[in-house]
Design a protein around this motif. Structure first.
Motif, PDB file in Angstrom:
ATOM      1  N   TYR A 348       0.797  -1.217   0.000  1.00 27.59           N
ATOM      2  CA  TYR A 348       0.000   0.000   0.000  1.00 27.59           C
ATOM      3  C   TYR A 348       0.833   1.272   0.000  1.00 27.59           C
ATOM      4  N   ALA A 349       2.090   1.194   0.367  1.00 26.51           N
ATOM      5  CA  ALA A 349       2.931   2.393   0.322  1.00 26.51           C
ATOM      6  C   ALA A 349       3.072   2.939  -1.089  1.00 26.51           C
ATOM      7  N   SER A 350       2.882   2.086  -2.103  1.00 26.45           N
ATOM      8  CA  SER A 350       3.033   2.526  -3.491  1.00 26.45           C
ATOM      9  C   SER A 350       1.754   3.118  -4.058  1.00 26.45           C
ATOM     10  N   MET A 351       0.694   3.176  -3.260  1.00 28.00           N
ATOM     11  CA  MET A 351      -0.594   3.655  -3.748  1.00 28.00           C
ATOM     12  C   MET A 351      -0.975   4.953  -3.043  1.00 28.00           C
ATOM     13  N   PRO A 352      -1.813   5.799  -3.683  1.00 29.47           N
ATOM     14  CA  PRO A 352      -2.350   6.953  -2.958  1.00 29.47           C
ATOM     15  C   PRO A 352      -3.095   6.475  -1.717  1.00 29.47           C
ATOM     16  N   ASP A 386       4.064  -6.678  11.518  1.00 25.76           N
ATOM     17  CA  ASP A 386       5.057  -5.803  12.115  1.00 25.76           C
ATOM     18  C   ASP A 386       4.510  -4.381  12.153  1.00 25.76           C
ATOM     19  N   GLY A 387       4.492  -3.781  13.324  1.00 26.46           N
ATOM     20  CA  GLY A 387       3.970  -2.426  13.452  1.00 26.46           C
ATOM     21  C   GLY A 387       5.020  -1.349  13.326  1.00 26.46           C
ATOM     22  N   GLU A 388       6.253  -1.731  12.955  1.00 27.73           N
ATOM     23  CA  GLU A 388       7.348  -0.764  12.921  1.00 27.73           C
ATOM     24  C   GLU A 388       7.838  -0.497  11.501  1.00 27.73           C
ATOM     25  N   ASN A 389       8.385  -1.546  10.858  1.00 29.13           N
ATOM     26  CA  ASN A 389       9.204  -1.341   9.665  1.00 29.13           C
ATOM     27  C   ASN A 389       8.419  -0.925   8.428  1.00 29.13           C
ATOM     28  N   CYS A 390       7.158  -1.310   8.328  1.00 31.43           N
ATOM     29  CA  CYS A 390       6.446  -1.055   7.073  1.00 31.43           C
ATOM     30  C   CYS A 390       6.245   0.426   6.809  1.00 31.43           C
ATOM     31  N   TRP A 391       6.246   1.264   7.830  1.00 29.64           N
ATOM     32  CA  TRP A 391       5.896   2.670   7.634  1.00 29.64           C
ATOM     33  C   TRP A 391       7.014   3.463   6.975  1.00 29.64           C
ATOM     34  N   GLU A 392       8.230   2.926   6.919  1.00 30.24           N
ATOM     35  CA  GLU A 392       9.329   3.655   6.295  1.00 30.24           C
ATOM     36  C   GLU A 392       9.063   3.920   4.818  1.00 30.24           C
ATOM     37  N   GLY A 393       8.293   3.054   4.164  1.00 24.72           N
ATOM     38  CA  GLY A 393       8.025   3.227   2.744  1.00 24.72           C
ATOM     39  C   GLY A 393       6.866   4.157   2.448  1.00 24.72           C
ATOM     40  N   PHE A 394       6.074   4.502   3.459  1.00 23.30           N
ATOM     41  CA  PHE A 394       4.934   5.391   3.271  1.00 23.30           C
ATOM     42  C   PHE A 394       5.375   6.846   3.393  1.00 23.30           C
ATOM     43  N   GLN A 395       4.766   7.701   2.593  1.00 27.05           N
ATOM     44  CA  GLN A 395       4.957   9.126   2.809  1.00 27.05           C
ATOM     45  C   GLN A 395       4.361   9.504   4.165  1.00 27.05           C
ATOM     46  N   THR A 646       6.429 -10.164  -1.753  1.00 22.46           N
ATOM     47  CA  THR A 646       6.580  -8.807  -2.232  1.00 22.46           C
ATOM     48  C   THR A 646       7.735  -8.133  -1.521  1.00 22.46           C
ATOM     49  N   ALA A 647       8.682  -7.636  -2.269  1.00 21.47           N
ATOM     50  CA  ALA A 647       9.835  -6.958  -1.678  1.00 21.47           C
ATOM     51  C   ALA A 647       9.498  -5.500  -1.411  1.00 21.47           C
ATOM     52  N   ALA A 648      10.202  -4.936  -0.462  1.00 20.88           N
ATOM     53  CA  ALA A 648       9.892  -3.575  -0.043  1.00 20.88           C
ATOM     54  C   ALA A 648      10.070  -2.565  -1.162  1.00 20.88           C
ATOM     55  N   THR A 649      10.953  -2.810  -2.103  1.00 18.53           N
ATOM     56  CA  THR A 649      11.183  -1.829  -3.162  1.00 18.53           C
ATOM     57  C   THR A 649      10.006  -1.696  -4.097  1.00 18.53           C
ATOM     58  N   GLN A 650       9.026  -2.555  -4.043  1.00 15.13           N
ATOM     59  CA  GLN A 650       7.866  -2.409  -4.914  1.00 15.13           C
ATOM     60  C   GLN A 650       6.979  -1.243  -4.495  1.00 15.13           C
ATOM     61  N   ARG A 651       7.293  -0.635  -3.387  1.00 20.85           N
ATOM     62  CA  ARG A 651       6.525   0.535  -2.992  1.00 20.85           C
ATOM     63  C   ARG A 651       7.068   1.797  -3.660  1.00 20.85           C
TER      64      ARG A 651
END
Length: 772
Positions: A348-352, A386-395, A646-651
Motif C-alpha cells: 500500500y505504500a506505493s498507492m495513494p 510488524d507495526g514498525e518497519n512497514c511505515w518507512e516506505g509510506f509518505q 513482495t519486496a519492499a522496493t515495490q513501494r
C-alpha cells in the motif's frame, strides 16, 4: 431471503519487536533501532486512535523491547550513534562510521525530505569503500549528517506538536553540538511517554496489549530442535539436538511476570515469536495462563490438511475457514489473513492513501459477503503484522493511509474493529472450532528453515548448546553467587532469541550480519566473563563469513562489447556489481544471480549473470529507473506480485520501464514505457535499447532518453517476471545508483590504463535504508 450482511469483526494486531542490542557488561547499545523506532513508530500508532473511538486494536510488546525502552528513558543510556553525534571532535573512525551508518533511512520518503541531506547522500555514493576518502565531507557536514539522520527518524507528529523540533528541522544545516544534544533530549522525552501511553490506552479500553516469550525465541525449537522435521523431513539439522523445555518455560513465565508487573493485570493474549507454534508450545502457553495466541494462515491450513485457494489478487476463495477462532489444548488461536497483512506491510505504500484504504475496505467487504453466504455467524478477520518497519516506505510515515483507513472503517456500522479479547468474550464456546492436531511451523513457509537447517545456523545452535552445557556444569559446582549465575543465564536466554539465527546463513542478509554475529558471540562469551572463566576459542571465530559488500560502486566509465558472452567479462572490470542472491526477504532459487552496471557519457550498461538452466520461456526482466531531483511523473509498478513474496522496493515510484524477454537466445525483444499522470504508463517507441542474450544478458540504454545529463545520478531496480507476475525484485531495501559521466571524463579515463576493480568491499550498505 435477507440481503443483510453478517457483522464482521476485524482485529488488527501490531507486533512491536526489537532484539536485545545491549551488551549487559558494558552497558553499550550496539545498534540504535529501539530508540529510533520509539520516536518514529511506537507512540503515534497508539495516539492516532484518539481521533477514532470506534477503532480498537491489539498491540504486542516483546518484553526485551520493554526493557530497552525503559533503559532509554535514563539520560545516561547511550548507543554508538548517540555517542558519535555528541562529539565535538571527530576521529577518522567516527567519520567512517557516519558514512556507513548515518544514511540508513528510506531514501525516497525520509532522506528526500531534506534536499541537503539527499545531496550529501549522492556525494556519499561516490565513496570507494576499499580506500574511502573521508575528506569527502567537512566536519560540519559530518555533524549535519548525524543531526539530519535523527531528525528524519522522528515521526512527523512530533514536528507538529513540538515547535522547538520544527525549528531545528527548518534550520536544515549547520547544527551545533548544543542543538544535536537538544535533538537527543527531545528523543528521550518522547520515549518517556511510550509505555505510560500504552498503559493509559489499555486502561480506558481502546487497546489490548499482549506479550511474546521474553527474548523472542522460536519456542518449538527450544522444546526440541528436531521438531523442525515435522515440516522439513529432509532437513540437515545440528549434530546434537537442542532440547531444553525448561528454557521455553522460562521465556513464557518471565514474559507473563514482566507484563503483570508493568500493566498490573494478567496478559490475555500472546504472539509467539515469528508466529511459531507446536503442540508443546500451545500446551505451555495455556499452562502459564494465556487464553489466546495468534499465528498465520499457513499453519492453520497444515493443521486442517487443506489449502487456501486464492484468486489472482490474493483474495482467499474459501476464506470463511480462516475467519473463525480455533482451539488446541485449551488455547484459542486466531490465524491471520496473510494477504491483507502483507498488503499493508509491502504494497500500500506505493498507492495513494485513499486508494489503498479503499482497497483494504473493499477486500474486507468481499470477505464479509462470503461469510454471510456461507452462514458464518460471528466471523473475524485477523490482520497481524510488524507495526514498525512497514511505515518507512509510506509518505509521512503512513499517517495519511491510517487516517483514511480508520475513517472508512469507523463509518461502516457492520464492521467492528475490535480488540481480540472483546471478540472472544462476545462469542459462545461453541463458536470456537476444535483442532484435532496442531502443525509445528512458523509464518514463513509453515516451517522453521529460516532459523535452523543451514550449516551456519546449525553451527550457531551448537555454540549455544556448548556454552549452555558449560554453564550448567559451572552452576553445579556451587562456586558462584546466585546473582552472578542469574546474569549468566540471562546471556543464554538472550542468545536463544530468533533474530541471531534469522541473519545467519541463507537466505537473509542485513548488510550488518557481522554485527549481529558479533553480538551473538558476545552474549555467549559474557557467560564465561561473568564466571571468570577463559573464553573458548570457538567464540573468537566469526560465524558470518564476510562475502564482500553486496554493492560495489562503479569505479569509472565503461564501454563494453555487448555480446552476451561471459568471456568478455574483462570489459566490465570497472563496473559496479550487485549480488542478487543477497537480501533480507526469504527466496528460493535465484534466476538472476548478479548484475554489473556502469555508464559512459551516452549509455547505461547492464550485464546480468543468469541461471540459464532455471529459465523458462515465460521469464522476462523488467528494469525500473528513476532520476532523483527531477520534477516529473513517477508511477508505481503496474504488475502483480506473488502473494507473500513482495519486496519492499515495490513501494517505490519510477519514471521509466524497460521490458526484456523472453530470456532465451535469439528470442529476446525489448520494449520501453514512461510514467505519466494518474499512475499510468505509455509506450516509448523512440527509447531504443540494445540487448543481447547468450550465456549472460547484456543491455545498453541511451541516457538522453532517460532525461539525464552529465553528472546526474540514475537509480534503478530489477524485477524478474513470469506470466505478468513479479517473482523476484532486487534490491530489496534500496535502489542501485550510478552516475552519468561527462564526455571529457570518459575520454580521459578510457585513454589511460586503469587498474581493475578491486574485490567487493567489506563495508555493506543495506541496513534499513531505501531509495527512489
Amino acid at each position: 431471503m435477507s440481503d443483510a450482511l453478517v457483522p464482521l469483526s476485524v482485529a488488527f494486531v501490531w507486533h512491536m519487536h526489537q532484539p536485545e542490542y545491549k551488551d549487559n557488561l558494558t552497558g553499550e547499545y550496539l545498534m540504535p533501532w529501539v530508540r529510533l523506532h520509539a520516536v518514529k513508530d511506537y507512540l503515534d500508532m497508539v495516539l492516532i486512535l484518539e481521533e477514532y473511538p470506534r477503532i480498537r486494536q491489539t498491540f504486542n510488546l516483546v518484553p526485551s523491547l520493554i526493557d530497552q525502552l525503559e533503559d532509554y528513558t535514563r539520560p545516561e543510556t547511550r548507543d554508538r550513534h548517540m555517542s558519535v553525534m555528541l562529539k565535538d571532535l571527530l576521529t577518522d573512525e567516527d567519520r567512517l562510521f557516519i558514512c556507513q551508518r548515518f544514511f540508513d533511512a528510506a531514501h525516497h520518503t525520509m532522506i528526500a525530505r531534506s534536499p541537503y541531506y539527499m545531496e550529501l547522500l549522492h556525494r556519499r555514493q561516490q565513496i570507494q569503500w576499499e580506500e574511502p576518502d573521508l575528506t569527502l565531507f567537512s566536519d560540519q557536514e559530518y555533524f549535519d549528517i548525524t543531526a539530519l539522520f535523527h531528525l528524519v527518524w522522528t515521526d512527523p507528529l512530533w514536528f507538529e506538536r513540538m515547535p522547538e523540533l520544527q525549528a531545528l528541522w527548518k534550520q536544515g544545516a549547520h547544527y551545533t553540538l548544543a542543538q544535536r544534544q537538544q535533538i537527543l533530549e527531545i528523543h528521550r522525552q518522547i520515549i518517556c511517554q511510550v509505555l505510560p501511553t500504552y498503559r493509559a490506552f489499555q486502561e480506558k479500553g481502546q487497546i489490548e496489549v499482549t506479550t511474546t516469550p521474553y527474548y523472542h525465541p522460536i519456542l518449538p525449537l527450544l522444546f526440541n530442535s528436531d521438531s523442525a522435521r515435522v515440516a522439513m523431513p529432509e532437513a540437515v539439522l545440528p549434530e546434537e539436538s537442542f532440547q531444553y523445555p525448561e528454557d521455553a518455560t522460562y521465556h513464557v513465565r518471565a514474559a507473563r511476570e514482566r507484563y503483570e508487573a508493568l500493566f498490573g493485570r494478567p496478559a490475555c493474549g500472546v504472539w509467539p515469536a515469528e508466529q511459531s507454534i507446536s503442540p508443546d508450545a500451545a500446551l505451555l502457553l495455556k499452562q502459564e495462563g494465556f487464553g489466546w495466541a495468534v499465528s498465520s494462515e499457513g499453519n492453520l491450513a497444515r493443521s486442517l490438511d487443506i489449502r487456501f485457494d486464492k484468486d489472482p489478487y490474493g483474495n482467499i476463495i474459501n476464506v470463511e475457514t480462516l475467519c473463525q477462532p480455533y482451539q488446541y489444548a485449551g488455547l484459542t488461536f486466531l490465524f491471520r489473513n496473510l494477504t491483507l497483512s502483507d498488503l499493508i506491510g509491502f504494497h500500500y505504500a506505493s498507492m495513494p492513501p485513499e486508494q489503498a484504504a479503499d482497497d483494504l475496505v473493499h477486500r474486507l467487504k468481499l470477505i464479509q459477503k462470503r461469510c454471510t453466504q456461507m452462514g458464518v455467524a460471528r466471523p473475524i478477520v485477523t490482520i497481524a503484522l510488524d507495526g514498525e518497519n512497514c511505515w518507512e516506505g509510506f509518505q509521512n510515515d503512513g499517517h495519511a493511509f491510517l487516517n483514511a483507513l480508520y475513517a472508512k472503517l469507523s463509518a461502516d456500522a457492520t464492521l467492528d474493529v475490535c480488540r481480540v479479547q472483546d471478540y472472544l468474550a462476545s462469542i459462545t464456546p461453541e463458536a470456537i472450532q476444535p483442532l484435532s492436531k496442531l502443525h509445528s511451523g512458523s509464518w514463513i513457509n509453515s516451517d522453521f528453515h529460516i532459523w535452523i537447517g543451514d550449516p551456519v545456523k546449525n553451527a550457531a545452535w551448537m555454540h549455544l548448546k556448548r556454552t549452555r552445557a558449560d554453564l550448567v556444569h559451572l552452576t553445579e559446582t556451587g562456586h558462584y553467587q546466585p546473582e552472578i549465575l542469574a546474569q549468566a543465564w540471562k546471556e543464554i536466554y538472550i542468545a536463544e532469541g530468533s533474530d541471531w539465527f534469522w541473519w545467519y546463513g541463507e537466505p537473509h542478509n542485513s548488510g550488518q550480519d557481522d554485527v549481529f554475529d558479533m553480538q551473538f558471540r558476545r552474549h555467549l562469551a559474557n557467560v564465561y566473563r561473568l564466571l571468570d572463566m577463559e573464553i573458548p576459542n570457538f567464540l573468537d571465530i566469526p560465524l558470518t563469513v564476510t562475502m564482500g559488500r553486496p554493492v560495489a560502486t562503479a569505479q569509472g566509465p565503461i564501454q563494453p562489447c555487448l555480446d552476451g558472452l561471459q568471456q568478455s567479462q574483462a570489459d566490465w572490470d570497472l563496473a559496479g556489481c550487485f549480488d542478487l542472491v543477497h537480501g533480507a526477504m526469504h527466496r528460493g532459487t535465484r534466476i538472476l544471480k548478479k548484475v554489473y552496471f556502469g555508464s559512459d557519457h551516452q549509455r547505461l550498461y547492464l550485464r546480468f549473470i543468469v541461471n540459464t538452466e532455471a529459465v523458462s520461456p515465460y521469464h522476462e526482466v523488467y528494469l525500473y529507473f528513476c532520476t532523483p531531483g527531477k520534477t516529473r511523473h513517477n508511477s508505481p509498478i503496474r504488475m502483480k506480485s506473488l502473494s507473500g513474496h513482495t519486496a519492499a522496493t515495490q513501494r517505490f515510484h519510477y519514471a521509466y520501464e524497460i521490458q526484456l524477454g523472453p530470456l532465451l537466445p535469439n528470442q529476446l525483444s525489448v520494449t520501453a514505457a514512461e510514467a505519466m499522470a494518474d499512475h499510468l504508463w505509455f509506450q516509448r517507441s523512440d527509447l531504443q535499447c540494445e540487448a543481447v542474450m547468450g550465456d549472460v544478458l547484456d543491455v545498453a540504454i541511451p541516457l538522453d532518453k532517460l532525461n539525464t545529463h552529465a553528472e546526474d545520478y540514475i537509480q534503478f531496480s530489477v524485477a524478474l517476471v513470469q506470466g505478468g507476475v513479479i517473482e523476484e525484485f532486487q534490491p530489496e531495501t534500496f535502489v542501485l545508483s550510478l552516475k552519468r559521466y561527462c564526455e571529457a571524463e570518459v575520454t580521459q579515463e578510457l585513454d589511460e590504463p586503469t587498474a581493475c576493480a578491486s574485490a567487493l568491499s567489506d563495508q555493506p550498505f543495506l541496513g534499513s535504508g531505501h531509495a527512489g
